[in-house]
Design a protein around this motif. Sequence first.
Motif, PDB file in Angstrom:
ATOM      1  N   ASN A 160      53.611  66.777  49.356  1.00 48.97           N
ATOM      2  CA  ASN A 160      53.715  68.137  49.907  1.00 48.97           C
ATOM      3  C   ASN A 160      55.047  68.809  49.578  1.00 48.97           C
ATOM      4  O   ASN A 160      55.318  69.916  50.044  1.00 48.97           O
ATOM      5  N   SER A 161      55.891  68.129  48.795  1.00 50.78           N
ATOM      6  CA  SER A 161      57.169  68.731  48.429  1.00 50.78           C
ATOM      7  C   SER A 161      56.952  69.833  47.406  1.00 50.78           C
ATOM      8  O   SER A 161      55.912  69.921  46.748  1.00 50.78           O
ATOM      9  N   ALA A 162      57.968  70.701  47.283  1.00 50.07           N
ATOM     10  CA  ALA A 162      57.873  71.812  46.329  1.00 50.07           C
ATOM     11  C   ALA A 162      57.768  71.298  44.907  1.00 50.07           C
ATOM     12  O   ALA A 162      57.035  71.851  44.081  1.00 50.07           O
ATOM     13  N   PHE A 163      58.467  70.208  44.599  1.00 49.91           N
ATOM     14  CA  PHE A 163      58.431  69.679  43.240  1.00 49.91           C
ATOM     15  C   PHE A 163      57.042  69.151  42.910  1.00 49.91           C
ATOM     16  O   PHE A 163      56.494  69.433  41.836  1.00 49.91           O
ATOM     17  N   SER A 164      56.440  68.380  43.818  1.00 49.63           N
ATOM     18  CA  SER A 164      55.115  67.810  43.562  1.00 49.63           C
ATOM     19  C   SER A 164      54.070  68.914  43.434  1.00 49.63           C
ATOM     20  O   SER A 164      53.206  68.870  42.544  1.00 49.63           O
ATOM     21  N   ARG A 165      54.134  69.909  44.306  1.00 47.38           N
ATOM     22  CA  ARG A 165      53.159  70.992  44.222  1.00 47.38           C
ATOM     23  C   ARG A 165      53.323  71.799  42.940  1.00 47.38           C
ATOM     24  O   ARG A 165      52.350  72.239  42.330  1.00 47.38           O
ATOM     25  N   ALA A 166      54.572  71.987  42.505  1.00 56.46           N
ATOM     26  CA  ALA A 166      54.801  72.722  41.266  1.00 56.46           C
ATOM     27  C   ALA A 166      54.250  71.968  40.066  1.00 56.46           C
ATOM     28  O   ALA A 166      53.619  72.554  39.172  1.00 56.46           O
ATOM     29  N   THR A 180      62.110  75.400  33.719  1.00 57.46           N
ATOM     30  CA  THR A 180      62.524  74.113  34.278  1.00 57.46           C
ATOM     31  C   THR A 180      63.893  74.234  34.939  1.00 57.46           C
ATOM     32  O   THR A 180      64.643  75.187  34.687  1.00 57.46           O
ATOM     33  N   GLN A 181      64.175  73.225  35.790  1.00 59.30           N
ATOM     34  CA  GLN A 181      65.460  73.128  36.492  1.00 59.30           C
ATOM     35  C   GLN A 181      65.780  74.426  37.237  1.00 59.30           C
ATOM     36  O   GLN A 181      66.860  74.995  37.128  1.00 59.30           O
ATOM     37  N   VAL A 182      64.807  74.899  37.999  1.00 63.54           N
ATOM     38  CA  VAL A 182      64.943  76.146  38.746  1.00 63.54           C
ATOM     39  C   VAL A 182      65.559  75.850  40.109  1.00 63.54           C
ATOM     40  O   VAL A 182      65.065  74.993  40.851  1.00 63.54           O
ATOM     41  N   ASN A 183      66.630  76.585  40.433  1.00 61.81           N
ATOM     42  CA  ASN A 183      67.223  76.508  41.766  1.00 61.81           C
ATOM     43  C   ASN A 183      66.405  77.425  42.678  1.00 61.81           C
ATOM     44  O   ASN A 183      66.534  78.645  42.643  1.00 61.81           O
ATOM     45  N   LEU A 184      65.545  76.800  43.504  1.00 64.68           N
ATOM     46  CA  LEU A 184      64.574  77.590  44.266  1.00 64.68           C
ATOM     47  C   LEU A 184      65.261  78.534  45.248  1.00 64.68           C
ATOM     48  O   LEU A 184      64.866  79.694  45.392  1.00 64.68           O
ATOM     49  N   ARG A 185      66.253  78.032  45.958  1.00 64.27           N
ATOM     50  CA  ARG A 185      66.923  78.875  46.958  1.00 64.27           C
ATOM     51  C   ARG A 185      67.613  80.071  46.288  1.00 64.27           C
ATOM     52  O   ARG A 185      67.512  81.209  46.752  1.00 64.27           O
ATOM     53  N   LYS A 186      68.304  79.803  45.214  1.00 59.51           N
ATOM     54  CA  LYS A 186      68.996  80.881  44.514  1.00 59.51           C
ATOM     55  C   LYS A 186      67.999  81.835  43.869  1.00 59.51           C
ATOM     56  O   LYS A 186      68.191  83.058  43.879  1.00 59.51           O
ATOM     57  N   HIS A 187      66.930  81.266  43.318  1.00 60.19           N
ATOM     58  CA  HIS A 187      65.920  82.104  42.680  1.00 60.19           C
ATOM     59  C   HIS A 187      65.217  82.995  43.700  1.00 60.19           C
ATOM     60  O   HIS A 187      64.905  84.155  43.418  1.00 60.19           O
ATOM     61  N   ALA A 188      64.962  82.458  44.881  1.00 58.49           N
ATOM     62  CA  ALA A 188      64.310  83.256  45.920  1.00 58.49           C
ATOM     63  C   ALA A 188      65.199  84.407  46.379  1.00 58.49           C
ATOM     64  O   ALA A 188      64.709  85.457  46.802  1.00 58.49           O
ATOM     65  N   GLY A 189      66.534  84.204  46.286  1.00 58.29           N
ATOM     66  CA  GLY A 189      67.439  85.276  46.677  1.00 58.29           C
ATOM     67  C   GLY A 189      67.411  86.454  45.736  1.00 58.29           C
ATOM     68  O   GLY A 189      67.892  87.538  46.078  1.00 58.29           O
ATOM     69  N   TYR A 190      66.836  86.288  44.529  1.00 58.71           N
ATOM     70  CA  TYR A 190      66.747  87.395  43.589  1.00 58.71           C
ATOM     71  C   TYR A 190      65.601  88.342  43.932  1.00 58.71           C
ATOM     72  O   TYR A 190      65.535  89.440  43.378  1.00 58.71           O
ATOM     73  N   HIS A 191      64.665  87.890  44.806  1.00 60.31           N
ATOM     74  CA  HIS A 191      63.532  88.729  45.222  1.00 60.31           C
ATOM     75  C   HIS A 191      62.729  89.203  44.010  1.00 60.31           C
ATOM     76  O   HIS A 191      62.441  90.395  43.849  1.00 60.31           O
ATOM     77  N   LEU A 192      62.340  88.224  43.154  1.00 62.47           N
ATOM     78  CA  LEU A 192      61.567  88.542  41.964  1.00 62.47           C
ATOM     79  C   LEU A 192      60.074  88.529  42.220  1.00 62.47           C
ATOM     80  O   LEU A 192      59.295  88.896  41.338  1.00 62.47           O
ATOM     81  N   GLU A 193      59.661  88.037  43.399  1.00 60.04           N
ATOM     82  CA  GLU A 193      58.260  88.078  43.820  1.00 60.04           C
ATOM     83  C   GLU A 193      57.350  87.322  42.845  1.00 60.04           C
ATOM     84  O   GLU A 193      56.416  87.869  42.272  1.00 60.04           O
ATOM     85  N   LEU A 221      59.435  74.697  37.492  1.00 55.98           N
ATOM     86  CA  LEU A 221      59.706  73.309  37.860  1.00 55.98           C
ATOM     87  C   LEU A 221      61.042  73.280  38.573  1.00 55.98           C
ATOM     88  O   LEU A 221      62.079  73.586  37.979  1.00 55.98           O
ATOM     89  N   PRO A 222      61.051  72.932  39.870  1.00 52.65           N
ATOM     90  CA  PRO A 222      62.311  72.944  40.620  1.00 52.65           C
ATOM     91  C   PRO A 222      63.330  71.972  40.039  1.00 52.65           C
ATOM     92  O   PRO A 222      62.986  70.972  39.393  1.00 52.65           O
ATOM     93  N   ARG A 223      64.595  72.296  40.301  1.00 53.79           N
ATOM     94  CA  ARG A 223      65.681  71.453  39.818  1.00 53.79           C
ATOM     95  C   ARG A 223      65.826  70.233  40.715  1.00 53.79           C
ATOM     96  O   ARG A 223      65.734  70.320  41.944  1.00 53.79           O
ATOM     97  N   VAL A 224      66.071  69.073  40.089  1.00 57.11           N
ATOM     98  CA  VAL A 224      66.282  67.812  40.802  1.00 57.11           C
ATOM     99  C   VAL A 224      67.598  67.236  40.316  1.00 57.11           C
ATOM    100  O   VAL A 224      67.805  67.075  39.105  1.00 57.11           O
ATOM    101  N   ARG A 225      68.472  66.958  41.249  1.00 54.36           N
ATOM    102  CA  ARG A 225      69.767  66.391  40.893  1.00 54.36           C
ATOM    103  C   ARG A 225      69.641  64.888  40.641  1.00 54.36           C
ATOM    104  O   ARG A 225      68.901  64.190  41.317  1.00 54.36           O
ATOM    105  N   ARG A 226      70.399  64.424  39.643  1.00 55.84           N
ATOM    106  CA  ARG A 226      70.449  63.007  39.281  1.00 55.84           C
ATOM    107  C   ARG A 226      69.027  62.448  39.106  1.00 55.84           C
ATOM    108  O   ARG A 226      68.573  61.566  39.837  1.00 55.84           O
ATOM    109  N   VAL A 227      68.310  62.988  38.150  1.00 56.08           N
ATOM    110  CA  VAL A 227      66.926  62.579  37.898  1.00 56.08           C
ATOM    111  C   VAL A 227      66.919  61.177  37.273  1.00 56.08           C
ATOM    112  O   VAL A 227      67.605  60.937  36.274  1.00 56.08           O
ATOM    113  N   HIS A 228      66.134  60.265  37.870  1.00 56.75           N
ATOM    114  CA  HIS A 228      65.878  58.953  37.285  1.00 56.75           C
ATOM    115  C   HIS A 228      64.434  58.592  37.600  1.00 56.75           C
ATOM    116  O   HIS A 228      63.721  59.310  38.316  1.00 56.75           O
TER     117      HIS A 228
END
Length: 737
Positions: A512-518, A714-727, A492-499
């Motif tokens: 079509n956003s990453a959050f909705s698809r996840a 939950t609260q996954v930083n997608l850009r940072k997580h993708a930089g780990y190359h965990l596939e 579940l991607p991270r969302v800042r200031r969730v309301h």
Amino acid sequence: MEGSVASRTKPRRITQNAVSVPENGAGIRRPLRQRMETPTPFHQLVVVIARRKWFVLSMVLLGGILGGLAGLSRPVLFEATTQIIIEAPSRSAGSTESAQDLLDSSIDDHLTMLSSQAHLRRVLAALREMKTNAAGKNETSPIPADLGSTSTLLNDLLNRFWPQSGPVMTGQNDVDGAGLKRLRNGMRVGQELRSRVITIGFTDSDPARAALIANTFAKVYIDDLTQTRRASDQQELGAVVASLPQVQGNLVTATDRLETYRLTHGAVDQSAADNAANEAAGLNRQISLSKADLSAAEARRGRLQDLQKANAPVSAVAAELASPVLTELVTRQSNAGATDKDLTSAINLQIEQGIAGLDAEANIYRAQVAVLEERKNVLDAVVADTASRLSGLRALEPQVAIVTQRYNDLLGRQQDLIRRVASPSPGVWILSAAWPPTSPKTLPWIFVVPPGMIVFGLLGAAFVMVRDRFNKTLRSQAEAESSLGVPCIGLLPRVRRVHAKHLRHLVLGQQNSAFSRAVMSLLVTAAPTQGRHCAPHIILVTSSVQDDGKTELAWSLALAATRLGRRRVLFLDLDRKDARLTNEFRADHTTVAAHNSFGDYVGERCALRDAITTMPDIGIDLMAPPAPADDMLTLLSSVDSSQFTEELHSMYGTVIINGPLGIALPETRLLKHWADAILFAVRWGGTRRGVARSVLDQLQGGGATSIPVGSVLTQVNLRKHAGYHLEDSVDLLLERA
């Protein structure tokens, strides 16, 4: 009436929508994922450093800056060098070492003496004397007032924080120690390849001072060797002078004894003794020849006697005598016959004469041998007397020669030592004196920057590796599955200031956003659909600790469930602590608020519809948590869960239960019997794996294997997580739909 309190006494059997639980959770009950290939240690190292690349880059930049500042702050140093050459060592007669071995041994001796503490003290004393002389003449001296007074900033800091151990020096000892330390730190002494040349270098910030100290270093060493050689030669000269009178007395004594012997025994002519010896040798040869002839004559006489005794023929006797006359008579007798008496008489006469001749010859040889032996005896007496007189003479003459040679050697050694004392040779000469250098020894400050960057970069990388080694949080689906032992169904991607409004817009407005698809992927995995008439699902969402994104995940699933085209969606909130997001949805979308709660419904104090708060604009019904006065553990343990779940299945297509935290294990373990699937929220990079593992172990105990359980990061930083190359699934979420 449907949903009334009375209807729950005899619940209706709804066979139309009854579906077995294992089919509902088929999406979660898949085997744990297996990585296609095991990452190599180098790949893991790269991934770990990539996570903290900005920190490592900051450390590299800091190292470069500190290296540059250190390079700028250090003084510019110059090195002046003096070269001295060593005299080739002489090889002694009995030595088995090679010339190179002798040279190496001599070089090692000089290097050791040049680096000794005593030599450093002599150099320091010479420098201070030069400074004193220059001060007396009112001249400017390049030598500093105190060789140990100036030090770098780094040395001051080290001495301040890490003071040197040992006795405290005061006064002159302190100054000497500092000066010796500076001399030792600035000096460099070494051999040039395998030659006889030794290089002496000194490093200082002043080129002239560096050259002066280097030259002084060599000059003091050569002067010290000169004085040492002169003192040694003077000591040896004193010993030679002291031993000369004794040797001279020994020479006089030996000479007197030789002359006394000559006067006592007379002069002996060596040539006469040699002639007598030669004559004796000749007599010995003559005696030997005469004895040989005598033996031959006696042997012939003996053979003739043997022939006569054996009555041998006359021809045999004639052959032995070898007389031509006898041979002729024997021949005539053989021709005339044995009757000729005259021939027989003549033959006998010749035989007798031959025998008499042999006897006479033997007598002559005997007389000759006797005469020669008598002469030999006389010569032997003469030779013995001469040898007796020569033996004493030959015993005294070598003594005189030895003492004379010793005396002459001492005289020659005395002359040589006098010459060496007058002009001593140290065996070491200055090959090249030092001049003030023009090029600094220290590198420019720019060359210090790369080592600083490399060192600090390695330190930063090591810190990152150690920090990652002790990091007990979860950051990937494979890591979550390996640590928790349950499938990780998504992120579940991270969302800042969730309301509430923002979350609704992300799930329903930006499909079509990453959050909705996840969120939709999580919902379909937890509650798979097979068309319009699918079985209802109850999903329990829980977590181990607070701030794991559990409520955010539950509301996202509830919003996503409205897009599946099923019946109504119920959001059952049982978390009393994290009520901010629920209160925002209630305030923004409620038309008719319910006055009852989950506690009233379970306690049979109201019907289901009386505990529901409807939000028609988003298509979700809300059931509030029980009042603080109600004990949830008592409520859940006193009701029949199957009765209530059947009623919820009949009314709603999807029920999302926002359960309490996992640390409230009794309530969560009772609620798991209400659910068709359990989603366990784990905060990405925040929840410790040990805590999550403990909560899941206790949650799955007591027959929990029949209910599928899946974890969600939950609260996954997608850009940072993708930089780990965990596939994992992050790569799909980052792709544009």
